[in-house]
Scaffold this active site. Structure first.
Site, PDB file in Angstrom:
ATOM      1  N   ASP A 199     -19.363 -65.733  66.814  1.00 44.24           N
ATOM      2  CA  ASP A 199     -20.487 -65.620  65.882  1.00 44.24           C
ATOM      3  C   ASP A 199     -21.127 -64.244  66.089  1.00 44.24           C
ATOM      4  O   ASP A 199     -20.745 -63.485  66.984  1.00 44.24           O
ATOM      5  CB  ASP A 199     -21.489 -66.769  66.082  1.00 44.24           C
ATOM      6  CG  ASP A 199     -22.348 -66.982  64.825  1.00 44.24           C
ATOM      7  OD1 ASP A 199     -22.363 -66.095  63.949  1.00 44.24           O
ATOM      8  OD2 ASP A 199     -23.009 -68.037  64.713  1.00 44.24           O
TER       9      ASP A 199
HETATM   10  C1  NOJ Z   1     -24.772 -66.108  62.261  1.00 45.62           C
HETATM   11  C2  NOJ Z   1     -24.570 -67.522  61.837  1.00 45.62           C
HETATM   12  O1  NOJ Z   1     -24.742 -68.379  62.943  1.00 45.62           O
HETATM   13  C3  NOJ Z   1     -23.229 -67.788  61.199  1.00 45.62           C
HETATM   14  O2  NOJ Z   1     -23.254 -69.073  60.646  1.00 45.62           O
HETATM   15  C4  NOJ Z   1     -22.902 -66.766  60.156  1.00 45.62           C
HETATM   16  O3  NOJ Z   1     -21.648 -67.043  59.579  1.00 45.62           O
HETATM   17  C5  NOJ Z   1     -22.919 -65.391  60.807  1.00 45.62           C
HETATM   18  N1  NOJ Z   1     -24.245 -65.136  61.343  1.00 45.62           N
HETATM   19  C6  NOJ Z   1     -22.533 -64.291  59.831  1.00 45.62           C
HETATM   20  O4  NOJ Z   1     -23.558 -64.078  58.943  1.00 45.62           O
END
Ligand code: NOJ
Length: 763
Positions: A286
């Protein structure tokens, strides 16, 4: 002979398909091997680097010098860039100006639609309509792929039992079985047959692996700690179902699992995901998930990056830990070249499967944009699907549907907003496009003099909280007039009308990432407004906007009708009008429990019984598992939702009172639409394992069917029960069914069920 022939045909067709697949796989291996032979170590590491595009920012850190990095082969993919022309130009730099001309992969958070926005996932799950959910993902894929995107960071399948956590809005509620069905439907919608033969097929990414929905205190990113038995029985199934459906990629979660952050957790990423479940795609961290392991306290950037790679993370989102430290770790023998090769191969294979080596601009055909995005056809479908996601929580004296002849006082801070309608995580939406509720109601009635609007209050008294709750352009236009002035105007408006429609609740950014709440009431100013509206004695409909279960005990006791509309997407306003005026009969059922108060959390239907259970419906008994000041029951249980019609369930008929491990039985009820509207009912099947080698939940969802009946119509609804459905993870984490007594329950929600018993016998 007759029977054998099709069988033979089937086998030989299967064999042809199999050799074809093997051929494709070996062609891919040959291609990737050859390419990797030409790649320098730096270029291989570059493929593992996923940079934020900067267009849509979804975290605190930023990447820089993107073009230069692309030219020098230091980027494998980019995410959250909107616009096919922009993406095409960036791809051009990669395939014309970098040494090996390796195309980039372009990802985006296409969570519940692209420009045509569907209900937030929690709302969508309340439709219990798998075809509709698949269709929403299909449309999202068609639109996103017409704008340059070939990879979506969806579905989000984190089971959560804690509505304080803001990201309950992004998931499918509290049930693992339902979550697994939804995961499969969405992946099918995005990836179709997983061949990417068509430029509308895009790769999905199931997230956030694992257990992200169970942070302590409901505070986002917080520690997760649970027994392995609980994780496998209650939280893991949706991720596994996604793997079974062939999901192309997996995103690691931010949280720790068993004391090790998911991004560095080898047990999760390799032993369970790859070795146990057979996942063959690639794993992405993530946003800064790798560098955040420094703050988790398990090492510096070099060490956590090496650990992430070793654990099984293939692509580093934003941290640039792989980019800046893997070479050093290789020199110091903390990792091997094979570790880098494995990850690089998986990224290149994904690009190969997408067809990007054949045509790097496969998803960049600029002519598709105008034909495919936000079309009337897509919007009509979104409107229909949105109306299926709404949940009617209360409807005293059949106040709803409203009559179009009535004069309506439309009151509340959420009644006249455009940008708030699509809901959280709709990053590609054009916020100037959604219709406001006021406009939609006026249009539906065709006589705007019948709708009288007043804002009534701001979102909350607290201006700072309102600023936080209206980020990313989701403005509510804070009114500078005093609360008293706003209230006075609202009450005068209400007095002139037959019925009050109070559009209240959360703003869209009160849920979503980093939007945990420690209080689940409707915000203060709005509550005061609602109480005054109720005091007028006029009938009140609470039209509730929310991204999570709220605590609504007062509202349930005092307001005549409550329609929960979540955030219904770009077409929400029209869909709300459809339901309010009875064009559509509501059929949504909750996929998350609404508690009576905050202290009951976590409250979920599939709980264990304890040794001192309190009988359902009882208030308190000394030396029982209960509270002094509130009973144990939900205000609205899992599976609950009303209709404008009523449904009657017969007793359960079992085809047999016993079965063994090799056969099955059928449980049936007769469902009757006993009201005066046509309507749809979600018939729910629950099972209880009465005696296990470990304790088992009081009930677990095992099946459901959405049935549409005309007024007065009856239909038999049957479920097949197999031993496979009775399996669970035992003390040794073996997936087994155990002989013994079971209860089978069928009903309209998890509380109101008919019950029968059967026995599972040894063969
Ligand atoms: C953080 C989030 O937790 C995730 O769900 C998302 O896909 C990513 N950022 C990218 O934006």
């Amino acid at each position: 002979m007759k029977k054998i022939f099709p069988l033979l045909l089937l086998c030989s067709l299967g064999a042809i398909a199999c050799t074809q697949q093997q051929k494709e796989t070996s062609e891919m291996s040959r291609f990737v091997n050859k390419l990797m032979d030409e790649m320098t170590l730096d270029e291989k590491i570059g493929q593992l680097n996923l940079s934020g595009g900067g267009d849509i920012v979804t975290g605190q850190a930023r990447n820089s010098n993107t073009a230069e990095k692309i030219r020098s082969g230091q980027i494998g993919g980019l995410f959250n860039i909107k616009g096919v022309e922009k993406i095409r130009e960036i791809q051009r730099v990669a395939v014309e100006e970098s040494r090996l001309k390796i195309p980039l992969i372009f990802g985006m958070d296409v969570i519940h639609g692209y420009e045509t926005v569907f209900p937030i996932p929690l709302g969508l799950s309340c439709s219990w309509n798998m075809e509709a959910i698949e269709e929403s993902a299909r449309i999202a894929a068609i639109e996103a792929s017409s704008d340059g995107i070939c990879w979506t960071f969806s579905p989000m399948v984190d089971v959560s039992r804690d509505p304080r956590w803001g990201r309950v809005s992004e998931g499918n509620g509290e049930d693992p079985f339902l979550g697994g069905q939804i995961a499969k439907a969405m992946i099918k919608g995005y990836q179709q047959d997983n061949s990417y033969s068509d430029p509308t097929h895009i790769m999905a990414c199931v997230k956030h692996y694992a257990l992200y929905g169970a942070p302590e205190g409901g505070r986002d990113y917080n520690t997760v700690d649970m027994s392995r038995q609980r994780m496998f029985n209650e939280y893991m199934y949706p991720y596994q179902a996604a793997v079974e459906a062939g999901v192309a990629s997996v995103m690691a979660s931010f949280n720790e699992v068993d004391g090790v952050p998911a991004s560095g957790n080898k047990w999760l990423m390799t032993e369970v995901l790859r070795e146990k479940w057979g996942f063959e795609g690639f794993v992405v961290s993530d946003y800064t998930g790798i560098s955040e392991m420094i703050a988790h306290g398990i090492g510096n950037l070099q060490n956590v990056s090496a650990r992430a790679l070793k654990a099984g993370i293939d692509m580093d989102m934003v941290s640039e830990g792989f980019l800046s430290t893997l070479k050093k770790s290789l020199d110091e023998k903390k990792i091997t070249e094979n570790d880098i090769n494995k990850a690089c191969r998986r990224i290149l294979e994904a690009k190969y499967k997408l067809g990007l080596f054949d045509n790097p601009y496969k998803y960049c055909d600029g002519t598709r944009r105008s034909k495919n995005i936000y079309t009337q056809e897509h919007r009509d479908k979104a409107r229909r699907i949105a109306s299926e996601s709404f949940v009617l929580l209360k409807n005293q004296d059949g106040l709803l549907p409203l009559k179009k002849q009535a004069s309506i006082a439309l009151i509340g801070p959420l009644a006249n907003t455009r940008s708030n309608m699509p809901g959280t995580w709709s990053v590609a939406a054009d916020l100037s496009k959604p219709t406001t509720l006021l406009e939609a109601l006026q249009k539906a009635i065709g006589d705007s003099s019948k709708i009288h609007y007043a804002k009534g209050s701001n979102l909350t008294e607290d201006a700072e909280l309102e600023a936080r709750a209206t980020m990313f352009g989701r403005e509510l236009g804070r009114d500078s007039r005093s609360h008293e002035t706003l209230l006075k105007e609202a009450l005068e408006t209400a007095q002139r009308c037959d019925v009050i429609l109070a559009a209240l609740g959360e703003s869209s950014e009160m849920s979503g990432e980093s939007s945990s709440r420690s209080n689940l009431d409707i915000p203060d100013a709005q509550q005061r407004l609602l109480k005054e509206l109720v005091k007028t004695g006029k009938p009140v409909v609470l039209l509730l906007f929310t991204g999570r279960p709220l605590t609504l005990s007062w509202e349930d006791a005092h307001v005549q009708s409550i329609l929960n509309v979540w955030f219904g997407g770009s077409e929400a306003a029209e869909a709300i009008a459809d339901v309010l005026f009875g064009e559509v009969n509501p059929s949504g059922k909750l996929t998350c429990t609404f508690p009576k108060n905050l202290g009951q959390i976590p409250l979920y239907y599939n709980h264990k019984n304890t040794g001192r259970p309190l009988a359902t419906g009882k208030w308190f008994e000394k030396f029982r598992s209960n509270y002094l000041d509130v009973d144990n029951d939900a205000l609205y249980p899992f599976g609950y939702g009303l209709s404008y019609t009523s449904f009657e369930y017969s007793e359960i008929r079992l085809s047999s009172k016993e079965m063994n491990f090799n056969n099955q039985l059928t449980a049936s009820i007769v469902l009757r639409n006993s009201g005066s509207f046509a309507g749809s009912e979600v018939v729910q099947l629950y099972i209880r394992d009465c005696e296990g080698s470990v304790t088992r939940p009081v009930k677990e969802l095992k099946g459901f069917q959405k049935v549409t009946l005309q007024a007065g119509e009856s239909r038999e609804v049957s479920f097949t029960v197999t031993a496979e459905m009775l399996k669970f993870y035992n003390y040794d984490l073996k997936h087994v069914a155990e002989a013994g007594d079971f209860e089978i329950m069928i009903g309209t929600n998890s509380r109101d069920v008919k019950t029968a018993k059967f026995e599972l016998k040894e063969n």
